[in-house]
Design a protein around this motif. Structure first.
Motif, PDB file in Angstrom:
ATOM      1  N   ALA B  67       0.716  -1.158   0.052  1.00 47.40           N
ATOM      2  CA  ALA B  67       0.018  -0.118   0.005  1.00 47.40           C
ATOM      3  C   ALA B  67       0.909   1.081  -0.169  1.00 47.40           C
ATOM      4  CB  ALA B  67      -1.009  -0.085   1.141  1.00 47.40           C
ATOM      5  N   LEU B  68       1.850   1.213   0.760  1.00 51.73           N
ATOM      6  CA  LEU B  68       2.781   2.254   0.902  1.00 51.73           C
ATOM      7  C   LEU B  68       3.408   2.555  -0.647  1.00 51.73           C
ATOM      8  CD1 LEU B  68       4.513   1.906   4.397  1.00 51.73           C
ATOM      9  CD2 LEU B  68       3.202   3.997   3.388  1.00 51.73           C
ATOM     10  N   ASP B  69       3.862   1.504  -1.055  1.00 52.90           N
ATOM     11  CA  ASP B  69       4.659   1.722  -2.327  1.00 52.90           C
ATOM     12  C   ASP B  69       3.597   2.382  -3.272  1.00 52.90           C
ATOM     13  OD1 ASP B  69       7.014   0.647  -2.090  1.00 52.90           O
ATOM     14  OD2 ASP B  69       6.884  -1.263  -3.067  1.00 52.90           O
ATOM     15  N   ASN B  70       2.424   1.934  -3.502  1.00 53.03           N
ATOM     16  CA  ASN B  70       1.416   2.348  -4.163  1.00 53.03           C
ATOM     17  C   ASN B  70       1.215   3.891  -4.151  1.00 53.03           C
ATOM     18  OD1 ASN B  70       0.178   0.767  -6.178  1.00 53.03           O
ATOM     19  ND2 ASN B  70       0.075  -0.572  -4.391  1.00 53.03           N
ATOM     20  N   LEU B  71       1.044   4.286  -2.517  1.00 48.93           N
ATOM     21  CA  LEU B  71       0.938   5.745  -2.334  1.00 48.93           C
ATOM     22  C   LEU B  71       2.139   6.500  -2.928  1.00 48.93           C
ATOM     23  CD1 LEU B  71      -1.386   6.858  -0.886  1.00 48.93           C
ATOM     24  CD2 LEU B  71       0.123   6.899   1.374  1.00 48.93           C
ATOM     25  N   GLU B  72       3.429   5.844  -2.688  1.00 48.30           N
ATOM     26  CA  GLU B  72       4.531   6.664  -2.773  1.00 48.30           C
ATOM     27  C   GLU B  72       4.696   6.989  -4.528  1.00 48.30           C
ATOM     28  OE1 GLU B  72       8.548   4.879  -1.878  1.00 48.30           O
ATOM     29  OE2 GLU B  72       7.997   6.384  -0.086  1.00 48.30           O
ATOM     30  N   ARG B  73       4.089   5.895  -5.052  1.00 44.43           N
ATOM     31  CA  ARG B  73       4.231   6.097  -6.674  1.00 44.43           C
ATOM     32  C   ARG B  73       3.594   7.213  -7.221  1.00 44.43           C
ATOM     33  NH1 ARG B  73       1.390   3.537  -9.893  1.00 44.43           N
ATOM     34  NH2 ARG B  73       0.450   1.976  -8.378  1.00 44.43           N
ATOM     35  N   HIS B  74       2.226   7.380  -6.487  1.00 45.52           N
ATOM     36  CA  HIS B  74       1.379   8.433  -6.915  1.00 45.52           C
ATOM     37  C   HIS B  74       1.778   9.900  -6.360  1.00 45.52           C
ATOM     38  CE1 HIS B  74      -1.641   5.970  -8.635  1.00 45.52           C
ATOM     39  NE2 HIS B  74      -1.766   5.406  -7.509  1.00 45.52           N
ATOM     40  N   ALA B  75       2.307   9.822  -5.087  1.00 48.32           N
ATOM     41  CA  ALA B  75       3.012  10.915  -4.480  1.00 48.32           C
ATOM     42  C   ALA B  75       4.089  11.532  -5.522  1.00 48.32           C
ATOM     43  CB  ALA B  75       3.607  10.778  -3.107  1.00 48.32           C
ATOM     44  N   VAL B 183       4.069  18.484  -0.333  1.00 45.47           N
ATOM     45  CA  VAL B 183       4.483  17.108  -1.106  1.00 45.47           C
ATOM     46  C   VAL B 183       5.521  16.742   0.110  1.00 45.47           C
ATOM     47  CG1 VAL B 183       6.085  16.199  -2.537  1.00 45.47           C
ATOM     48  CG2 VAL B 183       4.016  17.757  -3.301  1.00 45.47           C
ATOM     49  N   GLN B 184       6.242  17.722   0.709  1.00 43.12           N
ATOM     50  CA  GLN B 184       7.354  17.386   1.731  1.00 43.12           C
ATOM     51  C   GLN B 184       6.697  16.772   3.090  1.00 43.12           C
ATOM     52  OE1 GLN B 184       9.193  20.933   2.104  1.00 43.12           O
ATOM     53  NE2 GLN B 184      11.181  20.196   1.427  1.00 43.12           N
ATOM     54  N   ARG B 185       5.508  17.320   3.278  1.00 47.16           N
ATOM     55  CA  ARG B 185       4.744  16.721   4.497  1.00 47.16           C
ATOM     56  C   ARG B 185       4.261  15.289   4.380  1.00 47.16           C
ATOM     57  NH1 ARG B 185       1.429  21.970   5.243  1.00 47.16           N
ATOM     58  NH2 ARG B 185       2.992  23.346   6.502  1.00 47.16           N
ATOM     59  N   LEU B 186       3.784  15.315   3.081  1.00 47.19           N
ATOM     60  CA  LEU B 186       3.291  13.785   2.568  1.00 47.19           C
ATOM     61  C   LEU B 186       4.480  12.799   2.969  1.00 47.19           C
ATOM     62  CD1 LEU B 186       0.901  12.106   1.731  1.00 47.19           C
ATOM     63  CD2 LEU B 186       1.671  12.603  -0.669  1.00 47.19           C
ATOM     64  N   ALA B 188       7.068  13.086   4.582  1.00 50.24           N
ATOM     65  CA  ALA B 188       7.424  12.717   5.963  1.00 50.24           C
ATOM     66  C   ALA B 188       6.622  11.733   6.484  1.00 50.24           C
ATOM     67  CB  ALA B 188       7.620  13.983   6.815  1.00 50.24           C
ATOM     68  N   ILE B 189       5.375  11.857   6.292  1.00 43.31           N
ATOM     69  CA  ILE B 189       4.150  11.123   6.757  1.00 43.31           C
ATOM     70  C   ILE B 189       4.487   9.735   6.203  1.00 43.31           C
ATOM     71  CG2 ILE B 189       1.760  10.370   6.876  1.00 43.31           C
ATOM     72  CD1 ILE B 189       1.257  13.410   6.845  1.00 43.31           C
ATOM     73  N   MET B 190       4.886   9.684   4.931  1.00 44.44           N
ATOM     74  CA  MET B 190       5.079   8.063   4.345  1.00 44.44           C
ATOM     75  C   MET B 190       6.300   7.591   4.857  1.00 44.44           C
ATOM     76  SD  MET B 190       3.603   8.114   0.873  1.00 44.44           S
ATOM     77  CE  MET B 190       4.579   9.025  -0.162  1.00 44.44           C
ATOM     78  N   GLU B 191       7.345   8.512   5.187  1.00 46.86           N
ATOM     79  CA  GLU B 191       8.472   7.858   5.592  1.00 46.86           C
ATOM     80  C   GLU B 191       8.273   7.018   7.081  1.00 46.86           C
ATOM     81  OE1 GLU B 191      11.440   7.561   4.342  1.00 46.86           O
ATOM     82  OE2 GLU B 191      12.304   6.454   6.237  1.00 46.86           O
ATOM     83  N   LEU B 192       7.541   7.811   7.916  1.00 46.90           N
ATOM     84  CA  LEU B 192       7.103   7.522   9.155  1.00 46.90           C
ATOM     85  C   LEU B 192       6.353   6.124   8.824  1.00 46.90           C
ATOM     86  CD1 LEU B 192       7.172   8.042  12.226  1.00 46.90           C
ATOM     87  CD2 LEU B 192       4.834   9.238  11.864  1.00 46.90           C
ATOM     88  N   SER B 193       5.480   5.965   8.037  1.00 45.70           N
ATOM     89  CA  SER B 193       4.571   4.883   7.961  1.00 45.70           C
ATOM     90  C   SER B 193       5.540   3.597   7.543  1.00 45.70           C
ATOM     91  CB  SER B 193       3.488   5.130   6.866  1.00 45.70           C
ATOM     92  OG  SER B 193       3.039   6.535   6.974  1.00 45.70           O
TER      93      SER B 193
END
Lengths: 226, 324
Positions: B67-75, B183-186, B188-193
């Motif tokens: 799921a994170l990979d997918n999110l990251e791809r879009h981001a 984008v940076q905030r997102l 950071a959140i994804m890095e945390l996740s």
């Protein structure tokens, strides 16, 4: 072939099973080991394949000082020493054939040779017709013969037997002893522990007598008793 | 006579070809592997439940990371769209605006620039906002001339920020704005996740090792007599260990297969609503699957952890079983 020199075995707690034991068995000999239960016969046999290590003295087997044998070499020692137990130690969830084949499988014998050698061993003990049976369906004497077939299938130069006739009637006992004599005739060194002094004297072989862990007699029996 | 026997047997051993040795070794492994699989299939319910636990334990981190990979791809698609908007002084002429755009384009970190005259901006605003009437009420065009700067994709966020500050200092520029903060905030959140996902993955991996370890410990207990007899007649530790290690590896593989089924099945369940969402947002497919690499990775993780667990159990319990 087997040399004991001042061998002692003391168990934790202080019980001394063997004390200052020295004797020698030459290649191709058949020797009995006798004495009351608790005299140390089983302990003595257990020291040879290193099921236990002696507390004192040294044992030399076929030129190898067992004290200097590394732990990881022990399996290879045991492959050269066939062992037979009073309680057979068979695997009851496997057929007679599988039980006898186990030492060959362990030794990495090519699959093509296994069948031939298992059948040869079963033939020698007269159980060729029971190879697909499970051990529980066999009588005590037959189970013991499966145990013997398993011990000889790798053709070890030494056979050890601990009370192989312990639970058998006299007739079956003589039959089993006859098998050991047959293996001895083709050059196998055999050491048998048995409390049945009458049978031993009848068969007429050398016997060692143990009492409270000491060697109290070494008789070269010429078979006059039988 | 006994000596002759021995020489004979040692001669046969020496003359055994290396190929035969290797074949015997291979046959040994095959026997251990197939035997272990056979034992698993004989106790189908028990081994099924163990494999089920492993499957769930492997599926959870796999799904989370997917799921994170997918999110990251879009981001990252949004990230590439990072742009610097330079609002120029109102009195700047179109020629000056064009000159500035061309000057900025010379910089290596800039991919392209776009100029928007106040008139274009107003037209665009009209079109997008559909507020013709409101715009018509304006006396004059309040929108300043604009130069949009697109940095080279992949330029680090820090460099883009520095560029924004530098361009903001130019006399013609009234204000420089970087559309990057969210984008940076997102990120950071994804890095945390991602960290949390890995933490959970490590804990669940530990659980897999312990489950397999315990299962193998029971298998060892059940086959105690066989182990004793094998040791009595000269089985090496490696020979005795082998079937148990294969058993652990099979459990791991079964768990891995189950985990892939769970993850891909879950994706199938979600695919309906997700497609609708993708349609509404006009993006590409929102959720891509594990792919061959991912599937192999899950299986590898399963086998690795299974082996690890059985190794622990075998190391602890086999040595304790000695012939008596």
């Amino acid at each position: 072939m087997i040399e004991f020199d001042g061998v002692g075995k003391q168990y934790p707690g202080g019980h001394e099973a063997l004390r200052g034991l020295s004797f020698r068995v030459d290649p191709g000999e058949l020797v009995f080991l006798t004495g009351h239960s608790g005299a140390g016969k089983s302990t003595l046999l257990r020291l040879i394949p290193l099921l236990e290590r002696p507390s004192r003295g040294q044992i030399v087997l076929n030129g190898i000082n067992l004290a200097r044998l590394a732990r990881r070499r022990i399996p290879y020692l045991r492959r050269r020493v066939g062992m037979i137990f009073q309680d057979h130690r068979l695997l009851y969830d496997r057929t007679v054939y599988a039980n006898v084949a186990l030492p060959l499988v362990i030794a990495g014998t090519p699959a093509a040779d296994i069948g031939r050698r298992v059948r040869a061993a079963l033939d020698k003990v007269g159980l060729l017709h029971r190879e697909t049976a499970y051990p529980v369906t066999l009588s005590g004497g037959e189970q013991q013969r499966v145990g013997i077939a398993r011990a000889v299938v790798t053709r070890p130069p030494i056979l050890l037997a601990d009370e192989p006739t312990g639970n058998l009637d006299p007739e079956l006992s003589e039959e089993i002893m006859g098998l050991f004599e047959a293996f001895n005739r083709v050059g196998v060194t055999v050491l048998i522990a048995s409390h049945d002094l009458g049978l031993i004297q009848r068969l007429g072989h050398r016997y060692l007598r143990l009492s409270e862990g000491r060697l109290v007699g070494d008789t070269l029996n010429d078979g006059a008793g039988g | 006579m006994a000596r002759g026997r021995q020489q004979r047997s040692s001669r046969t051993r020496r003359s055994a070809p290396g190929g035969g040795r290797l074949r015997a070794w291979g046959a040994d492994h095959a026997r251990a592997a197939i035997g272990a699989l056979g034992r698993l299939s004989r106790s189908r319910v028990a081994s099924g439940m163990t494999a089920g636990v492993l499957g769930v334990a492997l599926a959870l981190p796999a799904a989370f990371l997917l799921a994170l990979d997918n999110l990251e791809r879009h981001a990252s698609g949004w990230d590439d769209g990072a742009q610097i908007s330079l609002f120029l002084q109102e009195e700047t002429s179109p020629d000056e605006q064009q000159g500035l755009a061309e000057e900025i384009l010379q910089r290596p970190e800039v991919q392209r620039t776009r100029t928007v005259t106040p008139e274009q901006a107003l037209a665009e605003f009209r079109e997008l906002s559909e507020m013709d009437d409101a715009v018509a009420m304006l006396d004059d065009n309040p929108l300043p001339p604009l130069v949009v700067v697109y940095p080279e994709p992949g330029t680090p966020a820090g460099a883009v920020e520095a560029l924004t500050r530098e361009l903001g200092r130019k006399p013609a520029v009234a204000r420089a704005r970087l559309d990057l903060e969210w984008v940076q905030r997102l990120q950071a959140i994804m890095e945390l996740s991602r960290r949390i996902a890995w933490l959970v993955a490590v804990l669940l991996a530990l659980a897999v090792v312990m489950v397999v370890g315990n299962t193998i410990r029971l298998a060892i207990e059940n086959r105690r007599e066989e182990i004793v007899v094998t040791k009595l007649i000269g089985g090496t530790d490696a020979f005795i260990r082998r079937p148990f290690l294969y058993e652990g590896a099979w459990y791991g593989l079964l768990g891995g297969v189950l985990a892939v089924i769970l993850v891909e099945g879950g994706r199938l369940v979600l695919s309906g609503p997700l497609e609708r969402l993708a349609e509404l947002y006009r993006t590409g497919p929102l959720l891509t699957g594990l792919g061959l690499d991912g599937i192999l990775l899950v299986w590898l993780a399963g086998v690795g952890l299974g082996l690890c667990g059985s190794w622990v159990a075998v190391g602890r319990h086999l040595a304790a079983i000695e012939p008596r």
